[in-house]
Design an enzyme around this catalytic site. Structure first.
Site, mmCIF file in Angstrom:
data_model
loop_
_atom_site.group_PDB
_atom_site.id
_atom_site.type_symbol
_atom_site.label_atom_id
_atom_site.label_comp_id
_atom_site.label_asym_id
_atom_site.label_seq_id
_atom_site.Cartn_x
_atom_site.Cartn_y
_atom_site.Cartn_z
ATOM 1 N N HIS A 114 6.282 11.926 -9.578
ATOM 2 C CA HIS A 114 5.246 11.982 -10.673
ATOM 3 C C HIS A 114 5.349 13.359 -11.125
ATOM 4 C CE1 HIS A 114 3.810 8.053 -9.555
ATOM 5 N NE2 HIS A 114 2.598 8.570 -9.103
ATOM 6 N N CYS A 121 -1.864 9.627 -5.462
ATOM 7 C CA CYS A 121 -0.538 10.396 -5.813
ATOM 8 C C CYS A 121 -0.601 11.380 -6.784
ATOM 9 C CB CYS A 121 0.555 9.320 -5.947
ATOM 10 S SG CYS A 121 0.239 7.873 -6.816
HETATM 11 N N1 LIG Z 1 2.746 3.104 -3.843
HETATM 12 C C1 LIG Z 1 2.311 4.388 -4.070
HETATM 13 O O1 LIG Z 1 3.062 5.555 -4.574
HETATM 14 C C2 LIG Z 1 1.006 4.680 -3.658
HETATM 15 C C3 LIG Z 1 0.590 6.010 -3.984
HETATM 16 C C4 LIG Z 1 -0.571 6.499 -3.286
HETATM 17 C C5 LIG Z 1 -1.599 5.478 -3.004
HETATM 18 N N2 LIG Z 1 -1.110 4.145 -2.628
HETATM 19 C C6 LIG Z 1 -2.061 2.869 -2.300
HETATM 20 O O2 LIG Z 1 -1.602 2.541 -0.875
HETATM 21 C C7 LIG Z 1 -1.893 1.078 -1.043
HETATM 22 C C8 LIG Z 1 -0.701 0.390 -0.595
HETATM 23 O O3 LIG Z 1 0.244 0.356 -1.766
HETATM 24 P P1 LIG Z 1 1.508 -0.309 -1.708
HETATM 25 O O4 LIG Z 1 2.153 0.148 -2.887
HETATM 26 O O5 LIG Z 1 2.370 0.026 -0.508
HETATM 27 O O6 LIG Z 1 1.156 -1.813 -1.830
HETATM 28 P P2 LIG Z 1 1.941 -2.845 -1.284
HETATM 29 O O7 LIG Z 1 3.408 -2.697 -1.400
HETATM 30 O O8 LIG Z 1 1.652 -4.206 -2.142
HETATM 31 O O9 LIG Z 1 1.626 -3.384 0.151
HETATM 32 C C9 LIG Z 1 0.395 -3.855 0.594
HETATM 33 C C10 LIG Z 1 0.357 -4.093 2.094
HETATM 34 O O10 LIG Z 1 -0.960 -4.646 2.457
HETATM 35 C C11 LIG Z 1 -0.750 -6.056 3.079
HETATM 36 N N3 LIG Z 1 -1.739 -6.950 2.560
HETATM 37 C C12 LIG Z 1 -1.813 -7.207 1.357
HETATM 38 N N4 LIG Z 1 -3.068 -8.305 1.277
HETATM 39 C C13 LIG Z 1 -3.478 -8.016 2.571
HETATM 40 C C14 LIG Z 1 -4.639 -9.011 3.207
HETATM 41 N N5 LIG Z 1 -5.246 -9.588 2.443
HETATM 42 N N6 LIG Z 1 -4.709 -8.656 4.619
HETATM 43 C C15 LIG Z 1 -4.078 -7.727 5.305
HETATM 44 N N7 LIG Z 1 -3.151 -7.242 4.746
HETATM 45 C C16 LIG Z 1 -2.635 -7.356 3.284
HETATM 46 C C17 LIG Z 1 0.815 -6.375 2.647
HETATM 47 O O11 LIG Z 1 1.059 -7.378 3.643
HETATM 48 P P3 LIG Z 1 1.912 -8.813 3.230
HETATM 49 O O12 LIG Z 1 3.460 -8.249 3.271
HETATM 50 O O13 LIG Z 1 1.753 -9.647 4.538
HETATM 51 O O14 LIG Z 1 1.671 -9.050 1.879
HETATM 52 C C18 LIG Z 1 1.550 -5.080 2.723
HETATM 53 O O15 LIG Z 1 1.728 -4.761 4.089
HETATM 54 C C19 LIG Z 1 -2.618 0.779 -2.079
HETATM 55 O O16 LIG Z 1 -4.117 1.035 -2.112
HETATM 56 C C20 LIG Z 1 -2.360 1.662 -3.047
HETATM 57 O O17 LIG Z 1 -3.008 1.853 -4.252
HETATM 58 C C21 LIG Z 1 0.132 3.773 -3.215
#
Ligand SMILES: NC(=O)c1ccc[n+]([C@@H]2O[C@H](COP(=O)([O-])OP(=O)(O)OC[C@H]3O[C@@H](n4cnc5c(N)ncnc54)[C@H](OP(=O)(O)O)[C@@H]3O)[C@@H](O)[C@H]2O)c1
Length: 344
Positions: free
Chosen positions: A242, A150
């Site tokens: 950001h 991001c």
């Molecule tokens: N937040 C941002 O601004 C942003 C920006 C750019 C990139 N990203 C990237 O996008 C990705 C997701 O970020 P997020 O902030 O959305 O994370 P998050 O809120 O922690 O969500 C993670 C997701 O993955 C699932 N998950 C976790 N462990 C798993 C497993 N072992 N097997 C299958 N599914 C699993 C979770 O399911 P449950 O609900 O069942 O646990 C949830 O649906 C990350 O790689 C992050 O670095 C985030």
């Protein structure tokens, strides 16, 4: 006919934004939702702690969440948007590509792999053809495209606009919102009345991904841009958006007026999620600000301002919405580009 799509990691912060952007969408129809084993078997309404600023779409709320396994995703789904933690993405995404699915992923695993296109459609859409190389090398029926981190997405479009002046050195300092760390990422006790001058692994992402995005693809191989990039990353107590302070040294003389004009005229695309204006340039040196400007272009524009000369070359500030342009919106835009280019 709408393309049937799925969301891997659908219950998370980025997954929820993906659902907000995909329901409704003119080209895509949500047909699969996956998450961890703990969520599998529940309805989406039960599994997701919905925190997005619009209601859960009714048709999505009643869908059953499955485990994140190719065997659990219907075969007639063509495109998967992945918002899995990168360790999970690394373990499971290749299996989906092998099983024939095209994956547009947010997760950081594989972003710098030589045969994985890392794409911001307005900056390097031509890199998508790296997918031909990828399919030859990996033998996948499916494919994998990544969007950058991001904070990389926030400043790279502004650099792309200045590229004709010969980019030599860039320093970027970020002021990053807490949503970038996920809902449970930074506790209120850590961040209220505070700033944290370190985000693990983030500086390296800005320094390397920017060189790949601005690199060139000759049809067989991708060369990194040789611009030198240094980054310092800070977490601050804003929710979304950001803000970044950028210093750029160019080979050719570049005045602030020329830089502002180059950013203003840098083209957007004609994809469904494209903003009308990719880079909004402010004259007011107090803008852009996260709270006021993160939703420009429905969260898909980049804002720039404070453009001036400095001891270290051109100096300016830029801003983008980290979960829209920086994450979910970036993946959806890449999906739209895949469709336009016949990869679906
Ligand atoms: N937040 C941002 O601004 C942003 C920006 C750019 C990139 N990203 C990237 O996008 C990705 C997701 O970020 P997020 O902030 O959305 O994370 P998050 O809120 O922690 O969500 C993670 C997701 O993955 C699932 N998950 C976790 N462990 C798993 C497993 N072992 N097997 C299958 N599914 C699993 C979770 O399911 P449950 O609900 O069942 O646990 C949830 O649906 C990350 O790689 C992050 O670095 C985030």
């Amino acid at each position: 006919m709408a393309v049937r799509v799925g969301v891997l990691g659908a219950t998370g912060a980025v997954g929820q934004r993906l659902i907000q952007l995909l329901d409704p969408h003119p080209d895509f129809e949500i047909a699969a939702l996956t998450a961890s084993d703990a969520s599998a078997g529940k309805t989406y309404r039960q599994a997701a702690k919905w925190r997005v600023d619009s209601p859960i779409p009714d048709d999505v709320a009643g869908m059953t969440v499955t485990a994140t396994d190719p065997d659990d995703v219907p075969n007639d789904v063509d495109l998967l948007f992945s918002s899995l933690p990168s360790s999970v993405g690394e373990a499971v995404e290749p299996g989906f590509c092998d099983a024939g699915y095209v994956v547009s992923s947010n997760s950081s695993n594989g972003r710098m792999d030589e045969d994985i296109p890392l794409v911001i459609p307005e900056v390097n859409a031509d890199h998508l053809d790296l997918l031909e190389v990828q399919r030859d090398e990996r033998g996948w029926d499916g494919a994998m495209v990544k969007n950058p981190n991001c904070s990389t997405i926030t400043f790279v479009p502004t650099l792309a606009a200045l590229e004709e002046y010969g980019l030599e050195k860039v320093h970027v300092a970020t002021l990053q919102a807490v949503s970038g760390a996920g809902y449970d990422g930074v506790t209120s006790m850590e961040i209220i009345d505070n700033a944290i001058p370190h985000i693990g692994g983030e500086e390296d992402k800005l320094e390397t991904e920017s060189k790949k995005l601005l690199g060139s693809f000759d049809g067989a191989e991708l060369s990194l841009n040789d611009v030198e990039v240094g980054a310092s990353c800070n977490r601050i107590p804003t929710i979304d958006g950001h803000l970044e302070n950028v210093f750029v040294e160019t080979a050719e003389d570049l005045t602030p007026d020329e830089a502002a004009e180059a950013m203003r005229v840098y083209p957007s695309l004609d994809l469904p999620s494209s903003p009308d204006q990719l880079i909004e340039v402010f004259e007011d040196p107090e803008r852009p600000q996260p709270r006021l400007d993160r939703t420009l272009g429905d969260g898909m524009s980049v804002a720039a301002g404070g453009i001036r000369e400095s001891t270290f070359g051109l100096q300016y500030n830029c801003l983008a919405h980290n979960t829209m342009r920086g994450a979910a919106g970036a993946s959806v835009l890449n999906g739209e580009l895949l469709l336009e280019n016949g990869y679906l």
